[in-house]
Design a protein around this motif. Structure first.
Motif, PDB file in Angstrom:
ATOM      1  N   ALA A  33       0.838  -1.196   0.000  1.00 19.77           N
ATOM      2  CA  ALA A  33       0.000   0.000   0.000  1.00 19.77           C
ATOM      3  C   ALA A  33       0.878   1.252   0.000  1.00 19.77           C
ATOM      4  CB  ALA A  33      -0.918  -0.002   1.210  1.00 19.77           C
ATOM      5  N   ARG A  34       1.971   1.188   0.766  1.00 19.35           N
ATOM      6  CA  ARG A  34       2.870   2.329   0.800  1.00 19.35           C
ATOM      7  C   ARG A  34       3.502   2.546  -0.575  1.00 19.35           C
ATOM      8  NH1 ARG A  34       5.372   5.199   4.859  1.00 19.35           N
ATOM      9  NH2 ARG A  34       3.596   4.550   6.087  1.00 19.35           N
ATOM     10  N   ALA A  35       3.882   1.435  -1.200  1.00 20.76           N
ATOM     11  CA  ALA A  35       4.480   1.540  -2.537  1.00 20.76           C
ATOM     12  C   ALA A  35       3.493   2.196  -3.499  1.00 20.76           C
ATOM     13  CB  ALA A  35       4.870   0.157  -3.039  1.00 20.76           C
ATOM     14  N   TYR A  36       2.246   1.787  -3.388  1.00 21.91           N
ATOM     15  CA  TYR A  36       1.239   2.355  -4.280  1.00 21.91           C
ATOM     16  C   TYR A  36       1.054   3.846  -4.010  1.00 21.91           C
ATOM     17  CZ  TYR A  36      -3.233   3.249  -6.507  1.00 21.91           C
ATOM     18  OH  TYR A  36      -4.225   3.782  -7.280  1.00 21.91           O
ATOM     19  N   ASP A  37       1.093   4.200  -2.721  1.00 23.16           N
ATOM     20  CA  ASP A  37       0.971   5.618  -2.368  1.00 23.16           C
ATOM     21  C   ASP A  37       2.088   6.437  -2.993  1.00 23.16           C
ATOM     22  OD1 ASP A  37      -1.273   5.225  -0.930  1.00 23.16           O
ATOM     23  OD2 ASP A  37      -0.290   5.132   1.034  1.00 23.16           O
ATOM     24  N   CYS A  38       3.243   5.802  -3.151  1.00 27.39           N
ATOM     25  CA  CYS A  38       4.361   6.505  -3.764  1.00 27.39           C
ATOM     26  C   CYS A  38       4.302   6.417  -5.278  1.00 27.39           C
ATOM     27  CB  CYS A  38       5.680   5.908  -3.303  1.00 27.39           C
ATOM     28  SG  CYS A  38       5.911   5.939  -1.555  1.00 27.39           S
ATOM     29  N   GLY A  39       3.181   5.918  -5.787  1.00 26.39           N
ATOM     30  CA  GLY A  39       3.016   5.872  -7.230  1.00 26.39           C
ATOM     31  C   GLY A  39       3.692   4.676  -7.881  1.00 26.39           C
ATOM     32  N   ARG A  40       4.044   3.658  -7.114  1.00 27.14           N
ATOM     33  CA  ARG A  40       4.732   2.510  -7.716  1.00 27.14           C
ATOM     34  C   ARG A  40       3.791   1.308  -7.774  1.00 27.14           C
ATOM     35  NH1 ARG A  40      10.892   2.644  -5.541  1.00 27.14           N
ATOM     36  NH2 ARG A  40      11.156   1.199  -7.274  1.00 27.14           N
ATOM     37  N   THR A  41       2.838   1.343  -8.675  1.00 29.94           N
ATOM     38  CA  THR A  41       1.816   0.300  -8.772  1.00 29.94           C
ATOM     39  C   THR A  41       2.438  -1.077  -9.042  1.00 29.94           C
ATOM     40  OG1 THR A  41       0.424   1.998  -9.711  1.00 29.94           O
ATOM     41  CG2 THR A  41      -0.379  -0.246  -9.839  1.00 29.94           C
ATOM     42  N   GLU A  42       3.370  -1.109  -9.973  1.00 32.05           N
ATOM     43  CA  GLU A  42       3.955  -2.410 -10.328  1.00 32.05           C
ATOM     44  C   GLU A  42       4.664  -3.037  -9.131  1.00 32.05           C
ATOM     45  OE1 GLU A  42       3.359  -4.251 -12.925  1.00 32.05           O
ATOM     46  OE2 GLU A  42       1.978  -2.608 -13.406  1.00 32.05           O
ATOM     47  N   LEU A  43       5.380  -2.193  -8.405  1.00 32.42           N
ATOM     48  CA  LEU A  43       6.066  -2.690  -7.207  1.00 32.42           C
ATOM     49  C   LEU A  43       5.037  -3.213  -6.202  1.00 32.42           C
ATOM     50  CD1 LEU A  43       8.477  -3.096  -5.343  1.00 32.42           C
ATOM     51  CD2 LEU A  43       8.355  -0.685  -4.714  1.00 32.42           C
ATOM     52  N   ALA A  44       3.954  -2.472  -6.071  1.00 24.86           N
ATOM     53  CA  ALA A  44       2.906  -2.882  -5.132  1.00 24.86           C
ATOM     54  C   ALA A  44       2.394  -4.269  -5.487  1.00 24.86           C
ATOM     55  CB  ALA A  44       1.775  -1.870  -5.154  1.00 24.86           C
ATOM     56  N   ILE A  45       2.145  -4.500  -6.771  1.00 28.73           N
ATOM     57  CA  ILE A  45       1.620  -5.811  -7.180  1.00 28.73           C
ATOM     58  C   ILE A  45       2.647  -6.909  -6.892  1.00 28.73           C
ATOM     59  CG2 ILE A  45       0.936  -7.174  -9.190  1.00 28.73           C
ATOM     60  CD1 ILE A  45      -0.435  -4.636 -10.223  1.00 28.73           C
ATOM     61  N   LYS A  46       3.892  -6.605  -7.154  1.00 31.65           N
ATOM     62  CA  LYS A  46       4.963  -7.582  -6.869  1.00 31.65           C
ATOM     63  C   LYS A  46       4.987  -7.928  -5.378  1.00 31.65           C
ATOM     64  CE  LYS A  46       8.348  -7.372 -10.493  1.00 31.65           C
ATOM     65  NZ  LYS A  46       7.697  -6.459 -11.472  1.00 31.65           N
TER      66      LYS A  46
END
Lengths: 590, 694
Positions: free
Chosen positions: B380-393
């Motif tokens: 969720a934090r990764a997504y907040d930072c705009g890193r959707t792909e990282l979030a999915i990983k």
């Protein structure tokens, strides 16, 4: 009174802590809402209240949400502003919030949860008070309450320590057990290392044994439930019982000195007991005749209150008995019992079918007629096509055509079916089963399994010896087995399964029975708990009934416990009986 | 003893004090603290300092400087203040800095001067500007109180769950109060303010004047007030130098003190040491410090727990130190190490210089399957930072599928969310996703998606049953589920008021049942339509309600009203079985008291239910005379019963004797009373003896 039982039966754990927990939580929630000045029942429109805040304590049901939304919207229309709070018990469901949103009131309410799972009804009965569980799960295939069951088990586990052995049968039992294990793993640490107080747990789905729940009850507590309806451990005795012009609400539990001695008894011996008891009571009253002042003073201060209390209870139960007698000693009832026993034993099926037909034709009672039809179907593995059609037609003519949908429900749940027509799956359901590929989807087809599934009652009954061989009269005052709860005619299947599994400490040797019951059995030992059958807690068994249990089953297992030195504690989604089950299947006019 | 008491100085008559330096501040401040906005966080947390905040100079070169120091004066971070005019600084309980602007905007920074978010205190504040502001802490979190230029108070009790409350007006308030404070009582926050010699209490709905108990009438005007950290105690300072100390509820005075210093103090605070029984107020003037108090019982809890200490270290990004401490204290993994690792991971995903793959691997390597780690939170934090792909990983490492769902939804991966929700076995979660999908997708795509997910489909159907009946129909239509469609129409027929509507709905049901090849349901529905039409005619003809009655009750009512022909017609048309018709008819006739018709009927043909019911029904209606007519026609097996019922014991005895049946004889005997039936009893006894002899 009748059976003394073994003396070494262990003491059950103390449920006081459960009660306190529930009470404290609720008080906390309500206090947050400041003072609650008036309580209304949600089922009826609230009386006009000038209060500027409403607090709803509700089950998470869509119907209830619409009701609340209507109130709020009506307030809005008339320009009222109030605060609204909804407390969901035991948990909030997303679908409820969704409905509030669709009705345009989501912004007007605040929501809270009261994680209230367990209500101790008595020293050995805990109810989840979820009567809707039965219909939701077994008819609609809705799994929402499984989570609640798992959480209830988690709570018990945290309060009374780990169970060393877990047994179960049924799809829902298995899912609840697994979900509970998952919860335990997630919340690692809590309750661990606690001294166990409850050794064994046995989970059972109601659909493992519909027969027992469909039988007329003849032990006192069951009869009181069938006749007057016990709600939350108390009963309203009407004017015909109290022989006055008002109703009296009576708590029925082990605290009631009179009730606790007759609750598990076959009705035929209750009356005799009560009259003996009143003679004793009279003798105790009479003692004061020869007393001097000092003795009299003692008597009044120490004994009189207790005697008066006992006197009051005694006359209430005698009144209840009379009222039951009036209804049950009628010839109709005798004939019905005869028909019921024939169905259980599998004799004179033709005659019983005619009896049921006449029952319907004479409009005796819609629920009773339905119950008998189901009992016939479930003991016979379905009705033959001719009877199936004609009984249903008769029923519709007698009690109204809307029951067409009731029959659809009964067929779906497997309570009223046609004999081996083979392809009973409807188009949609067979489509579903074709689609089943993954583990999760497998669950849904099981919800429909009951359709294709047979009850196999006759075969199971034979395997487990559910119909006792009678040589001479069955002595109901000195019962020799659990069959006494059905006048010696039938050992309740559910209880017999529990007895067998406990005796064998597993399912070994019951393979054929399990197959006939459609499987889904399990037996798991907790390796972290030391296993020593000699310890007291090992002889305490938590019997979990998913979909409800009857007072007859409770009486039977209490009897078994006394015989074998076990103590059973009952956890049920709700107390049920045949009427409640039938009513849950009826498709009400909206 | 000298060495212990040497540096203690007397304070008043009984108390002593000593001064020693704990540590020196590392900072070298050129400015006078008086000219800065200062805020120190509770529990020895960081100190924020805003320099050059004077209003007049607005040249860009003289922008205010915001600096954050540790408690010992080490500079942690600094930045030039480029936003609006600041009125007040304050710290939240979780060490975020609140910067309150004149326009009511509150900006939130972490202790590294990194911007987090902002919120507004509302329009009223925006228009009238902030005159004074206070940051306060209660059990609900950190709150902000504002006094506006219009001399009105606005409150937000918890900035993380922002609910603005505009307090009621203080009547007659012309200038700002001399002093004010926020109190928290019974879970409600209120404002206490002083205007001259009056004290006012402002709650949600009203403003009331209050007087502290035991307050000297000559005390003078209030100039300063102080509330203890736990909101239990209150101190008031007046312009005569008088100090009142008591409970914040204003229900009890603890003590009073006359300082005889008339100038207004710079600061007044409560001083309570953990677990000490003493409480006191410290009052500071420019060059004077005074401690006033008594020594009654007072309990204060140690508030800074080990968890909070660890949080503070984590906030300062001192991860290794925090982990060491956990290990040293032997904290469980969930409470200790995992939590810190999770924080580290959340920090890690913000490092933009590394690729998604690298970051995900680094995190998984370090965290592995450590219990208590929530990969979904990190994702969720990764997504907040705009890193959707990282979030999915990262989500792929999350073992609990249910935990993945909310984030997947947020990232608009709804179909993936749906399968994960189903996998979790949590129905409510499935509902969440389904209803989410319903709003997100077009109807067609939505249905298609459900088609492949039977669990979801079944749940949605449940929802529709209660909430969207029409959608339910569409769902069944799509499946060609004619049986359910039939049921659906039957169900809708219930709610139709007009009879035509009802017939129409049933007609639809009929069509569907035919398609479903459910002959029984089709026939039943056909009969129901026929019955409805007939009932309408009856209603018109007889002006009586017939609708909603079952067939049985319809016919029964017709007989009750004497419409025998119409009853007969229904009996034939609906092929009512003879048995039922006979039961029904004699019941109705007896109820009607039409004994003549009943007798006629009994002779119309041979009764399919025998004649015992005739006896029974007559007896039930207390007509023994009629009952007696039928008793002889009862079959021999039931005759004893029939005669007993009509009270003819003599004939009953004869029948029993004729049957040579001992049970029957006993039955009759049990009904005989010794006074009136002696002869019958004798007859029976004789017969019994005879029977036994054989």
């Amino acid at each position: 009174m009748a059976f003394a039982g073994r003396r070494d039966v262990p003491e059950p754990p103390d449920f006081g802590i459960l009660k306190r927990l529930a009470r404290d939580q609720l008080i906390y929630l309500l206090e947050q809402q400041h003072e609650v000045d008036k309580l209304y029942k949600v089922e009826s429109r609230p009386a006009l209240s000038a209060s500027d805040q409403f607090c709803f304590l509700v089950r998470p049901r869509i119907r209830t949400m619409r009701y609340i939304a209507d109130i709020i919207n009506a307030d809005k229309m008339s320009g009222r502003t109030r605060k609204y709070k909804i407390i969901f018990s035991p948990q909030k469901f997303y679908a409820c919030e969704m409905v509030l949103e669709e009705e345009g009131v989501f912004g007007d309410v605040t929501c809270d949860e009261w994680s209230f799972y367990l209500l101790p009804l008595d020293e050995d009965i805990i109810s989840m008070e979820l009567p809707e569980f039965f219909r939701d799960y077994f008819l609609e295939g809705d799994h929402r309450w499984i989570n609640s069951v798992a959480r209830a088990l988690q709570l018990l586990n945290s309060l009374y320590g780990p169970f060393s052995k877990a047994y179960g049968i049924g799809r829902c039992a298995k899912m609840s057990y697994e979900l509970w294990r998952d919860l335990e793993e997630e919340s690692e640490g809590e309750g661990q290392g606690r001294k166990p107080e409850i050794g064994n747990i046995f989970l059972m789905d109601r659909d493992t044994d519909y027969v027992t729940a469909l039988c007329s009850q003849v032990v006192y507590e069951g009869l009181v439930d069938d006749t007057f309806r016990i709600k939350c451990g108390s009963v309203d005795f009407g004017p015909d019982v109290t022989s006055s012009d008002k109703s009296i609400k009576v708590l029925l539990n082990a605290q009631d000195k009179v009730f606790s001695q007759i609750r598990n008894e076959h009705f035929s011996s209750v009356f005799g007991f009560l009259s003996q008891k009143s003679r004793n009571l009279q003798a105790q009253y009479d003692r004061r005749r020869g007393m001097d002042i000092k003795q009299m003073k003692n008597f009044v201060s120490q004994e009189l209150k207790g005697l008066k209390q006992e006197h009051r209870l005694l006359s209430l139960h005698i009144g209840a008995c009379e009222s039951i007698m009036k209804k049950k000693t009628k010839q109709d009832f005798q004939e019905m019992m005869k028909a019921e026993h024939s169905l259980l034993e599998g004799f004179d099926i033709r005659e019983s079918t005619s009896f049921i037909e006449e029952h319907i034709d004479r409009q005796v009672s819609p629920i009773e007629s339905l119950r008998l039809m189901c009992l016939l179907s479930i003991t016979e593995n379905g009705l033959n096509p001719k009877d199936y059609r004609s009984l249903k037609t008769q029923y519709l003519q007698s009690y109204g055509p809307e029951h067409l949908l009731t029959f659809h429900n009964l067929k779906r749940i497997g309570l009223l079916t046609e004999q081996s027509a083979g392809d009973t799956l409807t188009a949609m359901e067979s489509k579903v089963s074709r689609l089943v590929t993954d583990r999760a989807a497998g669950k849904i087809t099981d919800a429909f399994n009951s359709l294709a599934r047979k009850s196999n009652f006759r075969a199971i009954s034979k395997k487990l010896g559910l119909i006792p061989r009678v040589d001479g009269e069955y002595d109901l005052k000195m019962p020799r087995d659990m069959a006494y709860v059905f006048s010696g005619a039938y050992v309740p299947l559910s209880c017999k399964i529990i007895e067998q599994v406990l005796e064998r400490r597993g399912w070994l040797g019951l393979e054929e029975v399990v197959r006939l019951l459609n499987g889904n059995e399990f037996a798991v030992s907790d390796s972290t708990v030391e296993d020593n059958p000699a310890w007291d807690y090992q002889r305490i068994i938590l019997a979990v009934f998913l979909g409800g249990c009857t007072f007859s089953e409770i009486a039977a297992l209490r009897f078994l416990g006394k015989e074998r030195g076990f103590k059973f504690i009952f956890l049920t989604t709700a107390i049920t009986n045949s009427s409640r089950m039938m009513e849950a299947m009826i498709e009400a006019k909206a | 003893m000298d060495c212990y008491t040497a540096n203690w100085n007397p304070l008043g008559e009984e108390a002593f004090y000593r001064k020693f330096e704990l540590y020196t501040m590392e900072w070298s401040l050129k400015e006078d603290l008086r000219d800065c906005l200062v805020a120190a966080a509770p529990y020895g947390g960081p100190i924020a300092l805003l320099k050059n905040n004077a209003r007049k100079e607005k040249s860009p070169s003289a922008r205010p400087l915001l600096e954050i120091y540790s408690a010992s004066g080490l500079l942690l971070a600094s930045m030039l203040w480029k936003s609006g005019q600041l009125v007040q600084l304050g710290w939240t309980a979780s060490e975020d800095l609140l910067c309150i602007q004149e326009d009511g905007t509150v900006l939130i920074y972490n202790l590294f001067c990194e911007f987090k978010r902002h919120f507004s205190m509302g329009n009223e504040v925006l228009q009238n500007h902030v005159l004074e502001a206070k940051v306060f802490h209660t059990e609900y979190g950190t709150g902000v109180a504002i006094l506006t230029g219009a001399l009105r108070f606005s409150l937000a009790t918890n900035i993380d769950d922002l609910k603005l409350r505009r307090m009621p007006e203080v009547p007659g308030l012309q200038k700002p109060p001399s002093c004010w404070a926020v109190l928290s009582q019974d879970r409600v926050t209120i404002v206490l303010l002083a205007v001259g010699q009056d004290l006012y209490l402002l709650d949600n709905t009203s403003c009331s004047v209050v007087t502290p108990p035991g307050m000297s009438p000559s005390a003078g005007a209030y100039v300063q007030m102080a509330v203890s950290f736990n909101y239990r105690c209150l101190a008031l300072f007046t312009d005569t130098g008088y100090i009142w100390m008591g409970l914040a509820t204003l229900k009890e005075k603890l003590c009073e003190f006359n300082s005889s210093i008339r100038s207004s103090p710079k600061q007044m605070v409560w001083c309570m040491r953990p677990r000490s029984r003493q409480r006191a107020v410290v009052v500071a003037w420019d060059r004077q410090l005074m401690v006033a108090g008594n020594s009654k019982e007072c309990i204060q809890y140690k508030r800074l727990t080990i968890e909070v200490l660890l949080d503070r270290l984590v906030l300062r990004r001192l991860y290794p130190l925090a982990i060491r401490i956990c290990e040293y204290l032997r904290l469980s993994e969930i409470q200790g190490v995992s939590r810190i690792l999770a924080h580290w991971a959340c920090y890690k995903v913000q490092q933009k210089d590394k690729s998604d793959e690298e970051v995900a691997q680094a995190i998984n390597q370090k965290l592995g399957d450590t219990p208590g780690i929530s990969y979904s939170e990190i994702a969720a934090r990764a997504y907040d930072c705009g890193r959707t792909e990282l979030a999915i990983k990262l989500l792929e490492y999350e073992p609990r599928s249910g935990e993945q769902v909310p984030l997947l939804l947020k990232m608009k991966r709804s179909k993936l969310a749906l399968s994960k929700a189903i996998e979790s076995g949590d129905t409510d979660l499935v509902y969440t996703v389904v209803l989410h999908l319903k709003n997100e997708l077009t109807r067609g795509t939505f249905f298609m998606t459900l088609q492949n997910q039977p669990v979801a489909l079944s749940l949605y159907r449940q929802f529709c049953k209660h909430q969207e009946r029409e959608t339910l129909k569409d769902l069944y239509n799509q499946d060609d589920n004619h049986q359910e469609l039939g049921n659906f129409h039957v169900h809708s027929s219930y709610s139709e008021k007009r009879i035509e509507g009802r017939v129409g709905a049933l007609q639809n049901a009929l069509d569907e049942y035919y398609k479903a090849k459910n002959e029984f349901a089709a026939k039943a529905t056909e009969d129901q339509i026929k019955l409805l039409r007939l009932q309408r005619h009856l209603q018109e003809d007889f002006d009586k309600p017939y609708l909603d009655l079952s067939l049985h009750d319809t016919v029964s009512n017709l007989i009750l009203d004497g419409h025998h022909k119409r009853a007969e017609q229904l009996y034939r048309e609906f092929k009512i079985p003879d048995k039922r018709y006979w039961w029904l008819k004699i019941n109705a006739l007896a109820t009607r008291g039409d004994w003549e018709e009943m007798e006629k009927f009994s002779k119309s043909k041979k009764s399919p239910i025998g004649y015992l019911p005739f006896v029974e029904i007559s007896v039930k209606h207390h007509n023994r005379y009629e009952a007696k007519k039928y008793a002889p026609r009862v079959t021999p097996e039931q005759r004893v019963k029939a005669f007993v019922l009509v009270g003819d014991l003599d004939q009953a005895a004869d029948a029993a004797i004729e049957h040579k049946n001992e049970t029957e004889m006993n039955f009759v005997l049990s009904k005989c009373s010794p006074s009136t039936d002696a002869a019958v009893a004798e007859k029976l006894n004789r017969a019994r003896v005879q029977l036994l002899k054989k």
